[in-house]
Design a protein around this motif. Structure first.
Motif, PDB file in Angstrom:
ATOM      1  N   ASN A  29     -74.456 -33.902   3.300  1.00 49.47           N
ATOM      2  CA  ASN A  29     -74.458 -35.262   3.851  1.00 49.47           C
ATOM      3  C   ASN A  29     -75.697 -35.496   4.714  1.00 49.47           C
ATOM      4  O   ASN A  29     -76.310 -36.565   4.654  1.00 49.47           O
ATOM      5  CB  ASN A  29     -73.186 -35.524   4.654  1.00 49.47           C
ATOM      6  N   LEU A  30     -76.061 -34.502   5.520  1.00 50.06           N
ATOM      7  CA  LEU A  30     -77.261 -34.617   6.348  1.00 50.06           C
ATOM      8  C   LEU A  30     -78.501 -34.738   5.465  1.00 50.06           C
ATOM      9  O   LEU A  30     -79.371 -35.584   5.717  1.00 50.06           O
ATOM     10  CB  LEU A  30     -77.389 -33.427   7.298  1.00 50.06           C
ATOM     11  N   ALA A  31     -78.590 -33.910   4.440  1.00 50.59           N
ATOM     12  CA  ALA A  31     -79.738 -33.975   3.524  1.00 50.59           C
ATOM     13  C   ALA A  31     -79.827 -35.349   2.858  1.00 50.59           C
ATOM     14  O   ALA A  31     -80.915 -35.927   2.745  1.00 50.59           O
ATOM     15  CB  ALA A  31     -79.638 -32.874   2.469  1.00 50.59           C
ATOM     16  N   ASN A  32     -78.684 -35.884   2.453  1.00 47.30           N
ATOM     17  CA  ASN A  32     -78.676 -37.221   1.843  1.00 47.30           C
ATOM     18  C   ASN A  32     -79.098 -38.288   2.844  1.00 47.30           C
ATOM     19  O   ASN A  32     -79.838 -39.216   2.495  1.00 47.30           O
ATOM     20  CB  ASN A  32     -77.306 -37.531   1.252  1.00 47.30           C
ATOM     21  N   ALA A  33     -78.648 -38.166   4.078  1.00 51.48           N
ATOM     22  CA  ALA A  33     -79.033 -39.120   5.117  1.00 51.48           C
ATOM     23  C   ALA A  33     -80.543 -39.042   5.369  1.00 51.48           C
ATOM     24  O   ALA A  33     -81.202 -40.080   5.545  1.00 51.48           O
ATOM     25  CB  ALA A  33     -78.256 -38.852   6.403  1.00 51.48           C
ATOM     26  N   LEU A  34     -81.076 -37.839   5.374  1.00 52.46           N
ATOM     27  CA  LEU A  34     -82.525 -37.680   5.557  1.00 52.46           C
ATOM     28  C   LEU A  34     -83.296 -38.325   4.410  1.00 52.46           C
ATOM     29  O   LEU A  34     -84.317 -38.981   4.630  1.00 52.46           O
ATOM     30  CB  LEU A  34     -82.894 -36.198   5.671  1.00 52.46           C
TER      31      LEU A  34
ATOM     32  N   GLU B 236     -82.472 -40.837   2.775  1.00 52.25           N
ATOM     33  CA  GLU B 236     -82.371 -42.286   2.905  1.00 52.25           C
ATOM     34  C   GLU B 236     -83.123 -42.824   4.129  1.00 52.25           C
ATOM     35  O   GLU B 236     -83.226 -44.041   4.309  1.00 52.25           O
ATOM     36  CB  GLU B 236     -80.901 -42.709   2.977  1.00 52.25           C
ATOM     37  N   SER B 237     -83.653 -41.938   4.946  1.00 54.60           N
ATOM     38  CA  SER B 237     -84.347 -42.382   6.164  1.00 54.60           C
ATOM     39  C   SER B 237     -85.679 -43.045   5.816  1.00 54.60           C
ATOM     40  O   SER B 237     -86.322 -42.728   4.814  1.00 54.60           O
ATOM     41  CB  SER B 237     -84.588 -41.195   7.111  1.00 54.60           C
ATOM     42  N   ASP B 238     -86.086 -43.980   6.659  1.00 55.79           N
ATOM     43  CA  ASP B 238     -87.370 -44.658   6.474  1.00 55.79           C
ATOM     44  C   ASP B 238     -88.526 -43.664   6.523  1.00 55.79           C
ATOM     45  O   ASP B 238     -89.487 -43.791   5.765  1.00 55.79           O
ATOM     46  CB  ASP B 238     -87.575 -45.730   7.553  1.00 55.79           C
ATOM     47  N   GLU B 239     -88.421 -42.676   7.396  1.00 50.82           N
ATOM     48  CA  GLU B 239     -89.492 -41.691   7.550  1.00 50.82           C
ATOM     49  C   GLU B 239     -89.707 -40.899   6.255  1.00 50.82           C
ATOM     50  O   GLU B 239     -90.843 -40.695   5.823  1.00 50.82           O
ATOM     51  CB  GLU B 239     -89.175 -40.714   8.699  1.00 50.82           C
ATOM     52  N   TYR B 240     -88.610 -40.478   5.638  1.00 49.86           N
ATOM     53  CA  TYR B 240     -88.705 -39.708   4.400  1.00 49.86           C
ATOM     54  C   TYR B 240     -89.225 -40.583   3.255  1.00 49.86           C
ATOM     55  O   TYR B 240     -90.109 -40.169   2.497  1.00 49.86           O
ATOM     56  CB  TYR B 240     -87.347 -39.110   4.026  1.00 49.86           C
ATOM     57  N   LYS B 241     -88.684 -41.786   3.141  1.00 50.04           N
ATOM     58  CA  LYS B 241     -89.101 -42.683   2.062  1.00 50.04           C
ATOM     59  C   LYS B 241     -90.594 -43.000   2.155  1.00 50.04           C
ATOM     60  O   LYS B 241     -91.296 -43.019   1.137  1.00 50.04           O
ATOM     61  CB  LYS B 241     -88.280 -43.970   2.094  1.00 50.04           C
ATOM     62  N   GLU B 242     -91.074 -43.241   3.361  1.00 52.38           N
ATOM     63  CA  GLU B 242     -92.502 -43.533   3.550  1.00 52.38           C
ATOM     64  C   GLU B 242     -93.345 -42.314   3.200  1.00 52.38           C
ATOM     65  O   GLU B 242     -94.385 -42.428   2.538  1.00 52.38           O
ATOM     66  CB  GLU B 242     -92.768 -43.977   4.990  1.00 52.38           C
ATOM     67  N   TYR B 243     -92.913 -41.144   3.634  1.00 50.37           N
ATOM     68  CA  TYR B 243     -93.628 -39.906   3.335  1.00 50.37           C
ATOM     69  C   TYR B 243     -93.729 -39.702   1.823  1.00 50.37           C
ATOM     70  O   TYR B 243     -94.811 -39.430   1.285  1.00 50.37           O
ATOM     71  CB  TYR B 243     -92.928 -38.719   4.000  1.00 50.37           C
ATOM     72  N   ILE B 244     -92.625 -39.853   1.112  1.00 51.40           N
ATOM     73  CA  ILE B 244     -92.611 -39.651  -0.342  1.00 51.40           C
ATOM     74  C   ILE B 244     -93.485 -40.688  -1.046  1.00 51.40           C
ATOM     75  O   ILE B 244     -94.244 -40.351  -1.965  1.00 51.40           O
ATOM     76  CB  ILE B 244     -91.166 -39.676  -0.890  1.00 51.40           C
TER      77      ILE B 244
END
Length: 109
Positions: free
Chosen positions: A9-14, A16-24
Motif C-alpha cells: 500500500n505504501l509503495a502504491n501511494a508513493l 501515486e505521489s506528485d513527486e514520483y510522477k514528476e520524477y518518472i
C-alpha cells in the motif's frame, strides 16, 4: 492487514505521489534522447565515484573535483536534466522522510 500488505500500500501511494510522477515523467524525457541519457548517466556515475571514495576515506584529487564541477555546470545548463535532478532530489526527500518516520516509530537507534 499484514505488514507486507501495508508495504505494498505504501509503495502504491508513493507511485501515486506528485513527486514520483514528476520524477518518472522527466526521467522518460531525458532517457528518450540518447545524448541526454548519456550526459545524465555519466554525471551520476562520476558523483557516485566521488561519494564512494569519500566514504572509503580517500582524499579527492583536485583534478577530479574540477572535472565534476565542470560536468555539473554543463549538466545544469541542460534544462531537462537539471529538472530531472531537482525532481529526483524531491522524491529522495520523500523517501528519507518516510525512513525517518519509521525509524522514530520503531525506535531503531
Amino acid at each position: 492487514m499484514n505488514i507486507y500488505d501495508s508495504a505494498h500500500n505504501l509503495a502504491n501511494a508513493l507511485k501515486e505521489s506528485d513527486e514520483y510522477k514528476e520524477y518518472i515523467k522527466l526521467k522518460e524525457k531525458v532517457y528518450s534522447d540518447p545524448n541526454s541519457k548519456k550526459v545524465f548517466e555519466n554525471f551520476k556515475s562520476k558523483v557516485m565515484e566521488i561519494q564512494m571514495a569519500q566514504m572509503a576515506g580517500q582524499e579527492l584529487e583536485e583534478e577530479k573535483i574540477n572535472d565534476i564541477k565542470e560536468l555539473e555546470e554543463a549538466v545544469m545548463k541542460h534544462d531537462t536534466i537539471s529538472d530531472l535532478f531537482a525532481a529526483e532530489m524531491r522524491f529522495t526527500q520523500v523517501m528519507n522522510d518516510i525512513y525517518i518516520i519509521l525509524n522514530d516509530k520503531l525506535d531503531i537507534n
